[in-house]
Design an enzyme around this catalytic site. Structure first.
Site, PDB file in Angstrom:
ATOM      1  N   CYS A  12      -5.734   8.803  43.600  1.00 52.24           N
ATOM      2  CA  CYS A  12      -4.555   8.555  44.406  1.00 52.24           C
ATOM      3  C   CYS A  12      -4.164   9.713  45.312  1.00 52.24           C
ATOM      4  O   CYS A  12      -4.644  10.825  45.162  1.00 52.24           O
ATOM      5  CB  CYS A  12      -3.351   8.323  43.493  1.00 52.24           C
ATOM      6  SG  CYS A  12      -3.573   7.014  42.330  1.00 52.24           S
ATOM      7  N   GLY A  38      -7.403   6.638  48.397  1.00 51.71           N
ATOM      8  CA  GLY A  38      -7.169   5.348  47.747  1.00 51.71           C
ATOM      9  C   GLY A  38      -6.947   4.277  48.786  1.00 51.71           C
ATOM     10  O   GLY A  38      -6.135   4.459  49.693  1.00 51.71           O
ATOM     11  N   ASN A 112      -0.496  11.046  40.639  1.00 53.21           N
ATOM     12  CA  ASN A 112      -1.937  11.173  40.851  1.00 53.21           C
ATOM     13  C   ASN A 112      -2.518  11.866  39.625  1.00 53.21           C
ATOM     14  O   ASN A 112      -2.068  12.956  39.269  1.00 53.21           O
ATOM     15  CB  ASN A 112      -2.194  12.010  42.116  1.00 53.21           C
ATOM     16  CG  ASN A 112      -3.654  12.379  42.287  1.00 53.21           C
ATOM     17  OD1 ASN A 112      -4.542  11.635  41.875  1.00 53.21           O
ATOM     18  ND2 ASN A 112      -3.911  13.521  42.888  1.00 53.21           N
ATOM     19  N   GLY A 113      -3.492  11.249  38.976  1.00 58.36           N
ATOM     20  CA  GLY A 113      -4.100  11.877  37.805  1.00 58.36           C
ATOM     21  C   GLY A 113      -4.256  10.889  36.668  1.00 58.36           C
ATOM     22  O   GLY A 113      -4.265   9.678  36.884  1.00 58.36           O
ATOM     23  N   TYR A 252     -16.284  16.950  47.065  1.00 56.91           N
ATOM     24  CA  TYR A 252     -16.411  15.590  47.571  1.00 56.91           C
ATOM     25  C   TYR A 252     -15.124  14.924  48.030  1.00 56.91           C
ATOM     26  O   TYR A 252     -15.085  14.292  49.082  1.00 56.91           O
ATOM     27  CB  TYR A 252     -17.066  14.750  46.461  1.00 56.91           C
ATOM     28  CG  TYR A 252     -17.095  13.276  46.716  1.00 56.91           C
ATOM     29  CD1 TYR A 252     -17.915  12.748  47.707  1.00 56.91           C
ATOM     30  CD2 TYR A 252     -16.313  12.413  45.974  1.00 56.91           C
ATOM     31  CE1 TYR A 252     -17.939  11.391  47.948  1.00 56.91           C
ATOM     32  CE2 TYR A 252     -16.338  11.048  46.205  1.00 56.91           C
ATOM     33  CZ  TYR A 252     -17.154  10.541  47.199  1.00 56.91           C
ATOM     34  OH  TYR A 252     -17.167   9.211  47.425  1.00 56.91           O
TER      35      TYR A 252
END
Ligand code: SF4
Length: 470
Positions: A12, A38, A112-113, A252
């Site tokens: 996210c 996302g 996020n996570g 990445y």
């Protein structure tokens, strides 16, 4: 590399702003810059100090938001989120921010996570009578905060943070305050910026650049920040720990124009490519990178080796999301739709193909084949990160151990499977050297657990992989 065909997905992106008359619009643009984090859902909640207003939906940010929505999203504070749906975790109810209305005060959460103890906490909450409406970890955090509702909000959040474990970077918007918190290890990225007098918060600094905000600093591991009309205050909810920021953000996930902990992502990828060339040289005629995330490493490899960099592979930019197809046969077709070899460049040449990582190996095999079909005499694959041998429990969908080619095969076997003439990976030391140096090592540790298996937090027996979260 192309996330949807690679089997490697970010969870996210979070964006928030406080004190700007166009809060919703700025959040839209901030999320737009982070769309790569996302693509399955997006949402914005705003506050006009009296009420919270929500709009969210499934799809890309420009599919979810039409012009008229911004008239409804009133107020000078906003919180937004773009979401990658984990397997079985899609659906409107899981799209964030999650909004919880109550008589005392409402709150919206975006996260996020991944919480490694979410399963245990969900069981505990349900046993105590909570009814969970979504399958996301974010709701768990909300319930924990609400259970401490007798406390002042900041204390209630701190108490909830004391119970959750894992990787999290989240923001909470209430009618009159914005709260921002990062886990004690700082596994996920989160930065603070300013736009005039307004405060902005984003998972990636590329969101600041798009709206013209200036970067101020990183949110520190274990820090809880409160922002309101009187300014920004900060407190710590855990003892100081060495940061272990996800190294895959550099390899990445993050955009090359973002800075993570003050280090530019493109520059770090170039250093990885250079390091890879020193570690695993090979004679060849051209170096090419798999677009988009491997281009920087390929340039670095070329610079260090003296072998010219060429555009041996082209990405077709106009392939829509509709080509995300699950079956093997359609995936095969997917690579041809998305990537084309440049015959005039690779024909008759010994090609070094630099890629950022290998997850299942299927994509690498297809790209090697594409290059050979286009006439490449030899294809030497160089990977600008170490072999991914372990799953991630911190919000990155890296597939299960059984699916990870490096977890089940030696490098020589992998080389044969993908049909390359040679294959080499960056060493873990080489990766670390490319990101952490003497000048930044105090603040700037990295997580390498998917390469080494040394997880920086406890992993609970029932920790569910993000890809199979539900
Ligand atoms: S395990 Fe790998 S993907 Fe997960 S946080 Fe650590 S470095 Fe990132």
């Amino acid at each position: 590399m192309l996330a949807e065909i690679k089997g490697l997905n970010e969870e996210c992106g979070v964006f928030a702003i406080w004190g700007h008359e166009k809060a919703a619009e700025m959040t839209y643009y901030g999320l737009h810059a982070m769309q790569h984090r996302g693509q399955e859902g997006a949402g914005i909640v705003t506050s006009d100090k009296e009420m919270l207003y929500l709009h969210k939906g499934n799809g890309l940010i420009n599919e979810v938001f039409q012009e008229g929505e911004f008239n409804r999203l009133r107020g000078s504070a906003a919180l937004g989120h773009v979401r990658y749906a984990t397997q079985g975790g899609g659906g409107y109810e899981n799209v964030q921010p999650l909004l919880f209305r109550s008589q005392r005060n409402s709150m919206a959460l975006a996260h996020n996570g991944n919480l490694v103890n979410a399963y245990a906490l969900k069981n505990q909450l349900e046993a105590q009578g909570s009814i969970l409406q979504t399958t996301s970890d974010t709701e768990v955090i909300a319930h924990l905060i609400k259970r401490s509702g007798h406390l002042a909000m900041e204390e209630a959040i701190k108490q909830a943070l004391g119970m959750i474990k894992g990787a999290y970077a989240f923001s909470i918007l209430t009618e009159d305050k914005l709260y921002v918190a990062l886990d004690p290890r700082g596994l996920r990225p989160l930065s603070i910026g300013k736009l005039g007098d307004a405060y902005v918060v984003a998972s990636e600094t590329c969101a600041f650049d798009l709206i013209g905000a200036t970067y101020e600093r990183e949110v520190k591991p274990g820090e809880l920040i409160t922002i309101d009309d009187t300014g920004l205050t900060t407190t710590s909810f855990s003892s100081q720990m060495q940061r272990t920021l996800c190294s895959m953000e550099y390899v990445y996930f993050s955009r090359p124009d973002s800075n993570l902990d003050g280090l530019n992502v493109h520059a770090s990828r170039k250093t990885m490519g250079k390091q890879l060339a020193y570690e695993s040289p090979v004679e060849a005629d051209v170096v090419t990178g798999v677009p988009d995330s491997s281009i920087s490493a390929a340039i670095g490899f070329s610079e260090a080796s003296g072998i010219p960099y060429e555009l041996g592979l082209i990405k077709n930019r106009y392939v829509g999301r509709t080509f995300i197809q699950p079956s093997q046969e359609l995936r095969e077709q997917g690579v041809k739709m998305k990537l084309s070899p440049v015959r005039g460049i690779v024909n008759g040449k010994r090609v070094i193909m630099v890629d950022d990582s290998i997850v299942r190996g299927t994509t690498s095999r297809r790209i090697v084949r594409l290059l050979k079909e286009a006439g490449a005499k030899e294809v030497h694959v160089r990977i600008a990160s170490p072999p991914i041998e372990n799953p991630c429990y911190y919000g990155i969908d890296t597939s299960t151990k059984g699916e990870l080619i490096a977890a089940n095969h030696a490098v020589d076997d992998m080389c044969e499977i993908i049909g390359a003439d040679s294959l080499a990976f960056l060493t873990t030391e080489g990766l670390e050297k490319s990101i952490v140096n003497e000048s930044n090592s105090h603040e700037h540790g990295i997580c390498k657990a998917c390469f080494t298996g040394n997880y920086p937090t406890e992993i609970y027996p029932n920790t569910v992989l993000p890809a199979y979260k539900e």
